[in-house]
Design a protein around this motif. Structure first.
Motif, PDB file in Angstrom:
ATOM      1  N   CYS A 218      -6.825   3.148  -4.581  1.00 32.18           N
ATOM      2  CA  CYS A 218      -6.023   2.886  -5.777  1.00 32.18           C
ATOM      3  C   CYS A 218      -6.122   1.446  -6.244  1.00 32.18           C
ATOM      4  CB  CYS A 218      -4.558   3.241  -5.516  1.00 32.18           C
ATOM      5  SG  CYS A 218      -3.783   2.215  -4.266  1.00 32.18           S
TER       6      CYS A 218
ATOM      7  N   CYS B 278      -3.623  -2.767  -3.432  1.00 33.28           N
ATOM      8  CA  CYS B 278      -3.693  -3.880  -2.480  1.00 33.28           C
ATOM      9  C   CYS B 278      -4.347  -5.099  -3.125  1.00 33.28           C
ATOM     10  CB  CYS B 278      -4.445  -3.455  -1.226  1.00 33.28           C
ATOM     11  SG  CYS B 278      -5.989  -2.591  -1.568  1.00 33.28           S
TER      12      CYS B 278
ATOM     13  N   CYS C 229      -6.941   5.792   2.936  1.00 28.39           N
ATOM     14  CA  CYS C 229      -7.021   4.990   1.705  1.00 28.39           C
ATOM     15  C   CYS C 229      -7.232   5.876   0.486  1.00 28.39           C
ATOM     16  CB  CYS C 229      -8.149   3.988   1.828  1.00 28.39           C
ATOM     17  SG  CYS C 229      -8.349   3.017   0.331  1.00 28.39           S
TER      18      CYS C 229
ATOM     19  N   CYS D 198       0.851  -1.196   0.000  1.00 27.62           N
ATOM     20  CA  CYS D 198       0.000   0.000   0.000  1.00 27.62           C
ATOM     21  C   CYS D 198       0.889   1.249   0.000  1.00 27.62           C
ATOM     22  CB  CYS D 198      -0.903   0.013   1.225  1.00 27.62           C
ATOM     23  SG  CYS D 198      -1.794   1.579   1.380  1.00 27.62           S
TER      24      CYS D 198
HETATM   25  S1  SF4 Z   1      -6.758   1.010  -2.187  1.00 26.96           S
HETATM   26 FE1  SF4 Z   1      -5.501  -0.421  -1.028  1.00 26.96          FE
HETATM   27  S2  SF4 Z   1      -3.400   0.016  -1.644  1.00 26.96           S
HETATM   28 FE2  SF4 Z   1      -4.631   1.760  -2.285  1.00 26.96          FE
HETATM   29  S3  SF4 Z   1      -4.492   3.186  -0.573  1.00 26.96           S
HETATM   30 FE3  SF4 Z   1      -6.336   1.959  -0.218  1.00 26.96          FE
HETATM   31  S4  SF4 Z   1      -5.641   0.297   1.068  1.00 26.96           S
HETATM   32 FE4  SF4 Z   1      -3.809   1.221   0.194  1.00 26.96          FE
END
Ligand code: SF4
Ligand code: SF4
Lengths: 532, 135
Positions: A343, A346, A340, A313
């Motif tokens: 994106c 993850c 978060c 992340c």
């Molecule tokens: S979508 Fe997933 S990787 Fe992206 S910021 Fe949120 S938790 Fe982190």
């Protein structure tokens, strides 16, 4: 589209042209425009280290200030003089890259939503840089320093807060005391200490912050500053003499530009600009903007606690907590909603995202509600079914980079993800095994990922250097990675065309099915930009 | 600033005289006040504004009334003003009043100065050293 937003987007296009033009000279990975923040750190440390030496030499008495600094340039030009010049040029460079960093993030719209913290903590850093820089000029105590100190005093006196006007400190030689220079030195060193703290704060919400540019870029920057210091050493002007008006001065346009502006207008105008500008920067993040996208969602039944999402992340938005199953030692990912960035990187990291799983409905460990991995598998299956024969190319791109909608052809199946970093590598193998002749992966240019680390993780995963890695080893022709920013659709189309021809040529020579991923020789995926 | 000019800077930070002297409160007045406030003398803290005028070669070039600082106007009055003049000889007349109870000016200074190009002449005020100073 309103006039201001269309102006902004043409400014963005102009900016991107500049940024891209540096790729040919520096290479995408070393393009300084994509390392402005890290360059800022580098220049800060150069300023700090060279400053240590200057501080040792500095004599803060009224008579000693000018003499001690001037001595460096005259008597010790080979060491002290070079360090002094480095100190000054690195300070200029620090301010410059900081301003460009701010401008770049602004043009890219990176100040709202989850980014507001980094934006807001960045604004005061500019003040700190200015304060320490301007006070630094005064420590030369030459005519420029005299002009600048008196001008600043007049400017501050405009505010009705000082019982005795500050300008009275600079009326005559008698008014200037040793204490004044001790105060300057204190501010010139104290404010940068605050700056370190502020910088640390500024990068709190991003993981793996780049606090040092790539080695080649660092070395190049240092050498450039060194060359400048040798070619154009910084020197003092005539010593300050408060009974005389300073003559024509070569100004430091980085730190002191506002002082002639004040004489051309008024102290009030400069205050209005400073306060107005700061307010504007502070309210930008809270001005109305597009609603935030849904954040990542964890499905505990499919999370084995492997920590890959936590590792990948880019915004430190995941923490690991004990798994509700109660099995000793088993962990569960948990998303911190405020951090978060939506994106999807993850989801690309999660081992449960593999489309080869034999469940009818694919549910992964951590997923994006707006584009679940299960739905992506269905889309890919549908897309593969529509590809004609064995000539098809599957393109995985993202909503931030070059738009896939401009790629045309019956032989293409296109999938635009939130970020390319959302792509589980197993999907590449799935597409090849499912009948595609080739897979093209695209996204923002190297180092330019809108979500910081998406293209880096993708590259490492596809090259087998990072988990989850691509198990299949497709040929260079069957898997291409071509990074292309928004606006570079034509270049991307050229890559597709090139790929078609390469695959066709291979088909002619080779009757073996090239799509059998494991049958190919071991090669790491070809890495190119859309420009080759 | 053009090379053949000099600069005159007027700056001072000076507390004007008290606006009024202390006054004995009458018995009636004292009775009206809260018991803890019954000071026999009424001493207003307000200070006079400071008025300053400058003539250059017989022509008035600057006049300013500097109000005392502070919420109850009991602080110093401050002035800062700079103006370029042709270098060479000039007749300067400076007048200052720091007492609201007297009309006219209680400090005056007239001087002929010869200013070299680029020279800064500072006009200050310092009660201890006899009032208006030039340096
Ligand atoms: S979508 Fe997933 S990787 Fe992206 S910021 Fe949120 S938790 Fe982190
Ligand atoms: S990557 Fe998937 S399985 Fe691993 S901790 Fe994150 S959600 Fe759980």
């Amino acid at each position: 589209m309103s006039a201001s937003s269309s102006n902004l987007s043409s400014a963005l296009i102009a900016y991107q042209r500049i940024e891209h033009s540096f790729d040919s000279a520096f290479g995408a990975g070393l393009n300084p425009w994509r390392h402005l923040g890290a360059l800022g750190f580098l220049f800060f440390w150069i300023v700090a280290l060279t400053g240590l030496y200057l501080y040792v030499v500095l004599d803060t008495s009224v008579d000693g200030v000018y003499r001690s600094i001037n001595w460096l340039s005259r008597e010790q030009w080979y060491l002290g003089g070079v360090l002094r010049s480095l100190h000054r040029y690195a300070a200029d460079a620090f301010l410059l890259v900081t301003l460009l960093h701010l401008l770049r993030e602004f043009l890219l719209g990176r100040y709202t939503g989850f980014r507001h913290f980094s934006w807001l903590t960045g604004v005061p850093l500019l003040w700190f840089i200015y304060i320490s820089g301007v006070v630094g000029v005064w420590l030369r105590w030459d005519q420029l320093a005299q002009f600048s100190a008196a001008t600043t005093a007049e400017w501050l006196d405009w505010l009705p807060v000082f019982a005795t006007p500050l300008i009275r400190n600079y009326l005559s030689a008698n008014a200037v005391s040793d204490r004044l220079f001790s105060l300057f030195a204190f501010v010139h060193i104290g404010v940068p200490l605050l700056l370190i703290f502020g910088l640390w704060f500024h990068i709190q919400r991003i993981s793996r912050a780049e606090v040092f540019p790539p080695t080649a870029l660092s070395a190049g920057s240092l050498l450039a500053l060194l060359a400048l210091s040798l070619a154009l050493p910084v020197t003092s002007q005539a010593p300050a003499d408060l009974s005389l008006v300073p003559g024509l001065l070569p100004l430091d346009w980085f730190y002191l530009f506002w002082q002639p502006l004040m004489f051309a207008t008024s102290a009030g105008v400069v205050w209005a600009l400073v306060i107005g500008g700061s307010l504007l920067l502070f309210v930008l993040p809270v001005l109305p903007h597009a609603a935030a996208a849904p954040i990542a969602e964890v499905h505990p039944d499919n999370c084995n606690g492997c920590r890959r999402c936590f590792e990948d992340c880019p915004y430190a938005a995941i923490v690991m907590v004990p798994h509700p199953s109660g099995i000793a030692g088993r962990q569960l990912a948990q998303v911190i909603p405020d951090l978060c960035a939506s994106c999807g990187i993850c989801a690309g990291a999660c081992p449960s995202s593999t489309p080869f799983r034999s469940t009818a409905e694919l549910v992964t460990g951590i997923d994006m509600p707006q584009m679940p991995i299960g739905a992506l598998r269905q889309d890919v299956e549908r897309g593969l079914a529509q590809l004609e024969g064995r000539n098809g190319i599957v393109v995985f791109g993202c909503d931030q980079g070059a738009s896939l909608s401009r790629l045309v052809g019956e032989d293409l199946a296109r999938f635009s993800l939130i970020c390319t970093g959302m792509l589980p590598p197993s999907f590449v193998e799935y597409a090849l095994r499912g009948g595609a002749a080739g897979v093209l992966v695209t996204g923002c240019r190297e180092g330019g990922c809108a979500f910081r680390l998406g293209n880096r993780w993708t590259e490492e995963r596809l090259a087998g250097l990072r988990e989850p890695h691509l198990r299949a080893r497709p040929s260079r022709k069957a898997l291409r990675i071509a990074w292309a920013d928004r606006g570079e659709e034509a270049e991307l189309a050229d890559v597709v065309e090139d790929m078609r021809q390469a695959l066709a040529a291979e088909r002619l020579q080779n009757t073996e099915p090239i799509a059998d991923a494991t049958a190919d020789t071991i090669v790491s995926p070809a890495r190119t930009t859309a420009h080759g | 600033m053009p090379a053949d000019q000099a600069l005159i800077k007027l700056s001072f930070s000076h507390e004007g005289k008290l606006v009024s002297a202390c006054r004995q409160r009458s018995a009636e007045e004292l009775a009206k006040l809260a018991p803890n406030m019954r000071a026999p003398m009424d001493c207003p803290r307000g200070r006079s504004p400071v008025t300053v005028e400058i003539d250059l070669d017989g022509t008035p070039v600057y006049r300013h009334v500097a109000k005392p600082s502070g919420l109850s106007e009991d602080g110093a009055s401050t002035v800062y003003h700079r103006f370029p003049v042709q270098s060479g000889e000039h007749r300067l007349a400076i007048r200052l009043n720091d007492d609201a109870r007297n009309a006219g000016f209680n400090y005056r200074r007239e001087e002929t100065v010869n200013l070299k190009p680029g020279k800064v002449l500072v006009i200050d005020f310092n009660q201890e050293t006899g009032g208006i100073t030039l340096q």
